[in-house]
Design an enzyme around this catalytic site. Sequence first.
Site, mmCIF file in Angstrom:
data_model
loop_
_atom_site.group_PDB
_atom_site.id
_atom_site.type_symbol
_atom_site.label_atom_id
_atom_site.label_comp_id
_atom_site.label_asym_id
_atom_site.label_seq_id
_atom_site.Cartn_x
_atom_site.Cartn_y
_atom_site.Cartn_z
ATOM 1 N N GLU A 64 2.029 2.021 -1.807
ATOM 2 C CA GLU A 64 1.980 3.458 -1.538
ATOM 3 C C GLU A 64 3.155 4.200 -2.164
ATOM 4 O OE1 GLU A 64 4.100 1.755 2.098
ATOM 5 O OE2 GLU A 64 2.539 1.153 0.696
ATOM 6 N N CYS A 76 2.604 -5.435 3.637
ATOM 7 C CA CYS A 76 3.904 -5.755 4.225
ATOM 8 C C CYS A 76 3.748 -6.498 5.559
ATOM 9 C CB CYS A 76 4.742 -4.488 4.351
ATOM 10 S SG CYS A 76 6.518 -4.855 4.452
ATOM 11 N N HIS A 105 5.074 -2.468 -1.201
ATOM 12 C CA HIS A 105 4.546 -1.160 -0.809
ATOM 13 C C HIS A 105 3.910 -0.421 -1.987
ATOM 14 C CE1 HIS A 105 6.180 -0.938 3.333
ATOM 15 N NE2 HIS A 105 7.041 -1.808 2.849
#
Length: 365
Positions: free
Chosen positions: A343, A253, A341
């Site tokens: 994650e 990001c 993202h």
Amino acid sequence: MTEAILVLEDGRTFRGEAYGAAGETFGEAVFTTGMTGYQETLTDPSYHRQVVVQTAPHIGNTGVNDEDDESGRIWVAGYVVRDPSRTPSNWRSKRGLQERLEEEGVVGISGIDTRALTRHLRERGAMRVGVSSVDADPQALLARILEQPLMVGADLSAEVTTPQTYVVQAEGEHRYTVAALDLGIKRNVARRLAKRGVTTHIMPATSSLEDLKSVNPDAIFFSPGPGDPATADHPVVLAQAVMRQRIPLFGICFGSQILGRALGFGTYKLGYGHRGINQPVMDRVTGKVEITSHNHGFAVDAPEKSEGEFGRVEVSHVCLNDNVVEGLRCLDTPAFTVQYHPEAAAGPHDADYLFDRFVELVENA
């Protein structure tokens, strides 16, 4: 209920009811399309100085718990929902969202037409906004909104970074060590690395190359974060130094935008950004389409293929909604990035393989 108003910098006004803490707040109005994961959204440091509009109408139905925070506090500048849940119900819930917002002083508004507000932001772009439950005069609030700083030119990483280094240990057998530059990191990044046997040292945004190398890292990670990447000169110079020493490097990001600048590309502000957990991205390496989690208002302006100081670079991922660059891959230097993202807090998990790709980069180096 206490009346509240929301005023955009172009004068568009919405009236509703106070939600969260009473008071007044300002920021950049943005919308997120995720239907779940509001707790992760609220505690994501990348939302610093932004007033977040939830497009999903019903918010708060699962309350809040003690496990899903992505940082140590709520970071959004304000919160806008249509229909807040009156009675949360979930086996993990510890208290209601309204209570949590009040505790942390987050000013919000509910009961407005978030669909109309979202359409307005899509047509006019993200803009400054004010929310108040203490002043019902739109013109007076508008005057204060126009005094607020713009997101373009905002250097915010120093406001969200950790003040001192801390460590998240590997789960099970330790395999590798990563030094992570904290520009606004989410907790789930270190968790995903820990699952792969990686110990992560999360370090302040002001860290030098010597600071990062002091933990003898096998690789370096540049985290997500808020603000305009055009202002982040120190991380850009740092990324260039890392690549010159050929230390494996991964950026997510904001970290992706930093690496893009380090490779010689420009950045620009998107009209209304990508925010939500339902954004389609194509991995051009495999041809696979992933549904991914996004939170970015800026992007990298990079050609499909290029060559410079660090060798050949190619665009590895693109957003299928608008063809925005969503990832870069260096072919001659051990470095790659993704704009979204992986994650995946609060999901989905289609891009989790990118952490495996990071570990493979370390192994190959």
